[in-house]
Write a protein that holds these residues in place. Sequence first.
Motif, PDB file in Angstrom:
ATOM      1  N   LYS A   1       0.731  -1.093  -0.087  1.00 49.87           N
ATOM      2  CA  LYS A   1      -0.026  -0.042   0.005  1.00 49.87           C
ATOM      3  C   LYS A   1       0.934   1.254  -0.038  1.00 49.87           C
ATOM      4  O   LYS A   1       1.729   1.415   0.788  1.00 49.87           O
ATOM      5  CB  LYS A   1      -0.998   0.080   1.450  1.00 49.87           C
ATOM      6  CG  LYS A   1      -1.926   1.049   1.331  1.00 49.87           C
ATOM      7  CD  LYS A   1      -2.923   1.040   2.477  1.00 49.87           C
ATOM      8  CE  LYS A   1      -2.277   1.211   3.792  1.00 49.87           C
ATOM      9  NZ  LYS A   1      -2.920   1.356   4.886  1.00 49.87           N
TER      10      LYS A   1
ATOM     11  N   ARG B   1       1.563   4.490   2.941  1.00 51.18           N
ATOM     12  CA  ARG B   1       1.211   3.542   3.944  1.00 51.18           C
ATOM     13  C   ARG B   1       0.286   4.336   5.112  1.00 51.18           C
ATOM     14  O   ARG B   1      -0.648   3.521   5.534  1.00 51.18           O
ATOM     15  CB  ARG B   1       2.444   2.945   4.517  1.00 51.18           C
ATOM     16  CG  ARG B   1       3.283   2.155   3.558  1.00 51.18           C
ATOM     17  CD  ARG B   1       4.428   1.482   4.346  1.00 51.18           C
ATOM     18  NE  ARG B   1       5.129   0.755   3.412  1.00 51.18           N
ATOM     19  CZ  ARG B   1       4.910  -0.621   3.387  1.00 51.18           C
ATOM     20  NH1 ARG B   1       3.894  -1.092   4.033  1.00 51.18           N
ATOM     21  NH2 ARG B   1       5.733  -1.449   2.722  1.00 51.18           N
ATOM     22  N   ARG B   2       0.550   5.523   5.195  1.00 48.34           N
ATOM     23  CA  ARG B   2      -0.232   6.381   6.135  1.00 48.34           C
ATOM     24  C   ARG B   2      -1.519   6.535   5.737  1.00 48.34           C
ATOM     25  O   ARG B   2      -1.984   6.777   4.609  1.00 48.34           O
ATOM     26  CB  ARG B   2       0.494   7.575   6.350  1.00 48.34           C
ATOM     27  CG  ARG B   2      -0.581   8.265   7.484  1.00 48.34           C
ATOM     28  CD  ARG B   2       0.394   9.669   7.888  1.00 48.34           C
ATOM     29  NE  ARG B   2       0.985   9.367   9.046  1.00 48.34           N
ATOM     30  CZ  ARG B   2       1.827  10.181   9.842  1.00 48.34           C
ATOM     31  NH1 ARG B   2       2.006  11.454   9.427  1.00 48.34           N
ATOM     32  NH2 ARG B   2       2.420   9.839  10.792  1.00 48.34           N
ATOM     33  N   VAL B   3      -2.632   6.202   6.580  1.00 51.32           N
ATOM     34  CA  VAL B   3      -4.112   6.482   6.361  1.00 51.32           C
ATOM     35  C   VAL B   3      -4.231   7.838   6.972  1.00 51.32           C
ATOM     36  O   VAL B   3      -4.278   7.980   8.307  1.00 51.32           O
ATOM     37  CB  VAL B   3      -4.812   5.455   7.061  1.00 51.32           C
ATOM     38  CG1 VAL B   3      -6.556   5.584   6.958  1.00 51.32           C
ATOM     39  CG2 VAL B   3      -4.484   3.895   6.397  1.00 51.32           C
ATOM     40  N   TYR B   4      -4.954   8.865   6.173  1.00 50.98           N
ATOM     41  CA  TYR B   4      -5.239   9.947   6.616  1.00 50.98           C
ATOM     42  C   TYR B   4      -6.794  10.018   6.825  1.00 50.98           C
ATOM     43  O   TYR B   4      -7.578  10.048   6.237  1.00 50.98           O
ATOM     44  CB  TYR B   4      -4.959  11.141   5.652  1.00 50.98           C
ATOM     45  CG  TYR B   4      -3.292  11.113   5.340  1.00 50.98           C
ATOM     46  CD1 TYR B   4      -2.615  12.203   6.315  1.00 50.98           C
ATOM     47  CD2 TYR B   4      -2.724  10.704   4.466  1.00 50.98           C
ATOM     48  CE1 TYR B   4      -1.277  12.270   5.871  1.00 50.98           C
ATOM     49  CE2 TYR B   4      -1.357  10.704   3.993  1.00 50.98           C
ATOM     50  CZ  TYR B   4      -0.604  11.426   4.932  1.00 50.98           C
ATOM     51  OH  TYR B   4       0.840  11.642   4.808  1.00 50.98           O
ATOM     52  N   ALA B   5      -6.964  10.088   8.217  1.00 47.81           N
ATOM     53  CA  ALA B   5      -8.438  10.060   8.835  1.00 47.81           C
ATOM     54  C   ALA B   5      -8.591  11.321   9.632  1.00 47.81           C
ATOM     55  O   ALA B   5      -7.683  11.924  10.092  1.00 47.81           O
ATOM     56  CB  ALA B   5      -8.521   8.654   9.729  1.00 47.81           C
TER      57      ALA B   5
END
Length: 179
Positions: A163, A166-170
Amino acid sequence: MTDPWNAAWEEANASVPPDVLLYLTLELQHPEFVDDEDAPLAIRCVTDVYDDVDLTIEDGAVMNGGETVTFRAIPFSADMPEVAEKRVPECAITVDNVARELIPHLEAAVEAQADLICIYREYRSDDVSEPCFGPVQFVMRNVEVTGTRVRGMAGIDDLSNSKFPRRVYAVDAFAALQP
C-alpha cells in the motif's frame, strides 16, 4: 534507481558521538516459534556487544509493542542489498552461534508453510526507549543451517502490492480534513 548507500548515509552513520553505542538488532518471527507454553516467541539478536541488552520495542509492533525486552548478544551480519532496476532488493543475512536459541525452532518451522519474518531496528545507547531507525521488515527465504550458523536471503515480501502511501489520513488524526 539511485544507490541509497551513498556518502551522506555513511556520514550520518558515522556521526554518532563516540560515547554513544549503536545497537543493531534483528528480530526473527515465525508461527512455529513458541515457548514451552505454546505462546508466540520472537528470537531477538543484538550484534557487536558482549552482553544481552534490554531495549524497548516501538508501540504498535505485532509482538511486545511498547514493552522493554531482552535482545540476546548473538552476532549477525547482512550484506548491503543489491540495487538494480526491475528487481526487489535482497540481501544475505547470516546469524552465528544460534545452536541453542534458534535451531530447535527452525526444525519445527521447516514443517510449516509460513514465512520467516525478520525485523531490523537500530537503537542508540543514550535513548533505548524506541528505535532510532526502523523497524524494517523483511521475509527470509532459502534458509540454510550449517553447524551453528543460519543464512538466508531477505527481501521485502511483496513490494509491488504494498500500500502506498502507507499512512491512512483519517479525520480523527488530522482534524483539518474535516469540511
